[in-house]
Motif scaffolding. Structure first.
Motif, mmCIF file in Angstrom:
data_model
loop_
_atom_site.group_PDB
_atom_site.id
_atom_site.type_symbol
_atom_site.label_atom_id
_atom_site.label_comp_id
_atom_site.label_asym_id
_atom_site.label_seq_id
_atom_site.Cartn_x
_atom_site.Cartn_y
_atom_site.Cartn_z
ATOM 1 N N PRO A 136 0.765 -1.251 0.000
ATOM 2 C CA PRO A 136 0.000 0.000 0.000
ATOM 3 C C PRO A 136 0.796 1.302 0.000
ATOM 4 O O PRO A 136 0.297 2.322 -0.468
ATOM 5 N N LYS A 137 2.013 1.335 0.530
ATOM 6 C CA LYS A 137 2.670 2.613 0.806
ATOM 7 C C LYS A 137 3.564 3.093 -0.341
ATOM 8 O O LYS A 137 4.124 2.288 -1.090
ATOM 9 N N VAL A 138 3.694 4.409 -0.389
ATOM 10 C CA VAL A 138 4.608 5.055 -1.325
ATOM 11 C C VAL A 138 5.491 6.009 -0.530
ATOM 12 O O VAL A 138 4.999 6.779 0.301
ATOM 13 N N LEU A 139 6.791 5.965 -0.770
ATOM 14 C CA LEU A 139 7.727 6.900 -0.158
ATOM 15 C C LEU A 139 8.107 7.962 -1.187
ATOM 16 O O LEU A 139 8.413 7.635 -2.331
ATOM 17 N N SER A 140 8.096 9.209 -0.757
ATOM 18 C CA SER A 140 8.486 10.299 -1.645
ATOM 19 C C SER A 140 9.222 11.359 -0.841
ATOM 20 O O SER A 140 9.146 11.400 0.390
ATOM 21 N N ALA A 141 9.921 12.222 -1.548
ATOM 22 C CA ALA A 141 10.822 13.170 -0.903
ATOM 23 C C ALA A 141 10.130 14.491 -0.591
ATOM 24 O O ALA A 141 9.250 14.948 -1.325
ATOM 25 N N TYR A 142 10.558 15.102 0.519
ATOM 26 C CA TYR A 142 10.305 16.525 0.685
ATOM 27 C C TYR A 142 11.065 17.249 -0.423
ATOM 28 O O TYR A 142 11.940 16.684 -1.071
ATOM 29 N N ARG A 143 10.730 18.533 -0.624
ATOM 30 C CA ARG A 143 11.311 19.286 -1.739
ATOM 31 C C ARG A 143 11.065 18.553 -3.066
ATOM 32 O O ARG A 143 11.982 18.149 -3.772
ATOM 33 N N SER A 144 9.809 18.337 -3.375
ATOM 34 C CA SER A 144 9.459 17.677 -4.637
ATOM 35 C C SER A 144 8.110 18.200 -5.108
ATOM 36 O O SER A 144 7.340 18.769 -4.327
ATOM 37 N N TYR A 145 7.830 17.982 -6.382
ATOM 38 C CA TYR A 145 6.506 18.271 -6.927
ATOM 39 C C TYR A 145 6.164 17.200 -7.946
ATOM 40 O O TYR A 145 6.953 16.929 -8.860
ATOM 41 N N HIS A 146 4.978 16.600 -7.786
ATOM 42 C CA HIS A 146 4.584 15.504 -8.673
ATOM 43 C C HIS A 146 3.221 15.721 -9.331
ATOM 44 O O HIS A 146 2.768 14.840 -10.060
ATOM 45 N N GLY A 147 2.564 16.861 -9.090
ATOM 46 C CA GLY A 147 1.298 17.112 -9.761
ATOM 47 C C GLY A 147 0.200 17.519 -8.809
ATOM 48 O O GLY A 147 0.338 17.427 -7.585
ATOM 49 N N GLY A 148 -0.918 17.954 -9.381
ATOM 50 C CA GLY A 148 -1.996 18.517 -8.588
ATOM 51 C C GLY A 148 -3.203 17.629 -8.382
ATOM 52 O O GLY A 148 -4.141 18.037 -7.685
ATOM 53 N N THR A 149 -3.243 16.422 -8.968
ATOM 54 C CA THR A 149 -4.367 15.533 -8.718
ATOM 55 C C THR A 149 -4.184 14.846 -7.360
ATOM 56 O O THR A 149 -3.134 14.971 -6.723
ATOM 57 N N GLN A 150 -5.180 14.105 -6.903
ATOM 58 C CA GLN A 150 -5.226 13.715 -5.498
ATOM 59 C C GLN A 150 -4.014 12.907 -5.031
ATOM 60 O O GLN A 150 -3.378 13.247 -4.039
ATOM 61 N N GLN A 151 -3.659 11.843 -5.731
ATOM 62 C CA GLN A 151 -2.499 11.063 -5.308
ATOM 63 C C GLN A 151 -1.209 11.821 -5.588
ATOM 64 O O GLN A 151 -0.289 11.847 -4.759
ATOM 65 N N ALA A 152 -1.135 12.467 -6.738
ATOM 66 C CA ALA A 152 0.088 13.181 -7.105
ATOM 67 C C ALA A 152 0.392 14.315 -6.144
ATOM 68 O O ALA A 152 1.556 14.549 -5.784
ATOM 69 N N VAL A 153 -0.618 15.041 -5.704
ATOM 70 C CA VAL A 153 -0.357 16.149 -4.785
ATOM 71 C C VAL A 153 -0.003 15.627 -3.401
ATOM 72 O O VAL A 153 0.723 16.290 -2.651
ATOM 73 N N ASN A 154 -0.452 14.445 -3.048
ATOM 74 C CA ASN A 154 -0.084 13.873 -1.752
ATOM 75 C C ASN A 154 1.350 13.363 -1.728
ATOM 76 O O ASN A 154 1.991 13.388 -0.674
ATOM 77 N N VAL A 155 1.870 12.905 -2.857
ATOM 78 C CA VAL A 155 3.280 12.515 -2.870
ATOM 79 C C VAL A 155 4.190 13.724 -3.048
ATOM 80 O O VAL A 155 5.394 13.643 -2.799
ATOM 81 N N THR A 156 3.616 14.840 -3.455
ATOM 82 C CA THR A 156 4.378 16.086 -3.548
ATOM 83 C C THR A 156 4.918 16.470 -2.178
ATOM 84 O O THR A 156 4.285 16.224 -1.147
ATOM 85 N N GLY A 157 6.095 17.102 -2.176
ATOM 86 C CA GLY A 157 6.716 17.468 -0.914
ATOM 87 C C GLY A 157 6.853 18.957 -0.711
ATOM 88 O O GLY A 157 7.753 19.399 0.004
ATOM 89 N N ASP A 158 5.988 19.764 -1.322
ATOM 90 C CA ASP A 158 6.040 21.203 -1.068
ATOM 91 C C ASP A 158 4.685 21.679 -0.535
ATOM 92 O O ASP A 158 3.741 20.882 -0.422
#
Length: 451
Positions: A136-158
């Protein structure tokens, strides 16, 4: 093309925009969007006839500049032949775009799932990773941007994540390496790399390796600050993913298609991910298009098991025809090599020379046509020119810098305490020097805020 002033038309465009267009990432009554009359090459202009050299490439996507005639012609020809067709069919433009992209992606990333842009590419890449691993889990970095849709904005780090983050998206953030503002008290790139990898492995261990489906990283973070990772870091992440059975997703939405002086930023580090997202530069943003490049192993997961996802406009013929033409133009005009050579001979040296003369410049970093200038109040303490996520009066120094750049005829990419230098890949040497001169003038304004 010579801009022809037409302020009446500009006023009408502006009035209609303010009456009806709802703008992204904005407080609607606090913005004043420029009415744009036209664009060509590395320039655009307003209805008053003012021309700007675009050091933003739109939103870092017009990699071949505006209105390239060969891509415009390809879109026109495709529209005359077949404007649209459903994604379940084999269509020439779609097939050819996929083939050309697969020829350039690293390793065995030979299957292409088309999306409408970068955010939904991230959505689907993470869905694939979760289905492939059953985790289930995804790890992503602070200081990042992955998009504005629901999952993408949650993995975003800004901070754009904050309003949408309900802590239920299965996302865990970690610190990626960034020596200039190290979270690991490192003094060298080697220390930063080793300590960042140790931190990531500890995070995996404490989260439970058997619960982690994917690690997603921008190969070189873009909007967050153009921070090339230290040598060995991405290879180390690849090794951790292999060790724990985790899918490595590299987000190349901004860094891909020549921006870094290679077809993909991953080529700089000799690392092959399991999934790679792309958009923007694939067709210079002329028609919305994105996608996921998929490894053989993950593609095999869905060989006899249906992949539960799709989009009405997946592989839209107009967008794919634009991608085919864009990739061919990049090859014919040597734009990937142009980005590498001019980045090394003009942009990098020019920015470093500005840093020597302007006390507001804390650091210059980047590669190809992908650079960031970190602005500070104090070089010794590295205090940012404006606070993190500043707005209003707190952001006044950066607003003044941006206004000075525009007055000098340069449209800058400004984010937090940085200006990014990300012009089209076919911007000429004279144009680059013109932009650097405008930056020189604007940095003098930033210098006024140095302690």
């Amino acid at each position: 093309m010579t801009p022809q002033p037409n302020p009446e038309a500009g006023a009408a465009v502006k009035a209609a925009d303010r009456a009806h267009v709802f703008h992204s990432w904005s407080a609607q009554e606090l913005i004043d969007p420029l009415a744009v009359a036209g664009a060509e090459g590395s320039y655009f202009w307003d209805y008053d006839g003012r021309r700007y050299l675009d050091f933003t490439s739109g939103l870092v996507y017009t990699n071949i500049g505006y209105q390239h005639p060969k891509v415009v012609a390809a879109i026109q020809e495709q529209a005359a032949r077949m404007t649209t067709f459903a994604p379940a069919f084999a269509v020439e433009a779609r097939s050819e775009a996929a083939r050309l992209i697969a020829e350039r992606t690293p390793g065995d990333l030979d299957k292409i799932f088309f999306t409408n842009g970068g955010a939904d590419a991230v959505e689907h890449a993470l869905r694939m990773a979760r289905l492939h691993t059953g985790r289930p889990k995804v790890l992503s970095a602070y200081r990042s941007y992955h998009g504005g849709t629901q999952q993408a904005v949650n993995v975003t780090g800004d901070p754009r994540r904050w309003a949408s983050d309900s802590a239920t998206a299965g996302v865990v953030h970690f610190w990626a390496p960034f020596l200039y503002r190290s979270r690991f008290y490192a003094e060298t790139e080697e220390q930063e790399c080793a300590r960042a990898l140790e931190h990531l492995e500890t995070t995996i261990a404490f989260e439970g390796p058997s619960t982690v489906a994917a690690i997603i990283l921008e190969t070189i973070p873009g909007t967050a600050g153009v921070m090339p990772p230290p040598p060995g870091y991405l290879a180390g992440v690849r090794a951790l993913c292999d060790k724990y059975g985790i899918v490595l997703v590299l987000d190349e939405v901004m860094a891909g298609f020549g921006r870094t002086g290679t077809w993909f930023a991953a080529d700089l580090y000799d690392v092959v991910p399991d999934l790679m997202t792309f958009a923007k530069g694939v067709n210079s943003g002329y028609v919305p298009l994105g996608g996921v490049a998929i490894s053989a192993e993950i593609a095999a997961t869905f060989a006899t098991r249906a992949y539960p996802g799709g989009l009405t406009y997946s592989g839209h013929p107009l967008a794919c025809a634009a991608a085919v033409a864009t990739i061919n133009v990049m090859e014919e005009e040597g734009l990937v090599g142009n980005a590498a050579s001019l980045g090394a001979s003009v942009v990098g040296p020019g920015l470093r020379e500005l840093a020597e003369r302007h006390p507001s410049v804390g650091e210059v970093r980047g590669t190809g046509m992908f650079w960031a200038v970190e602005l500070v109040r104090d070089r010794e303490t590295r205090e940012p020119l404006v606070p993190y996520n500043a707005s209003g009066e707190a952001n006044a120094p950066m607003a003044a810098f941006a206004a000075a750049a525009k007055k000098a005829g340069l449209w800058p990419f400004v984010n937090m305490n940085r200006t990014h230098v990300v012009p089209p890949l076919n911007t000429g040497e004279a144009e680059l020097k013109e932009g650097l001169a405008a930056l020189d003038a604007a940095l003098s304004v930033a210098d006024e805020h140095v302690r």
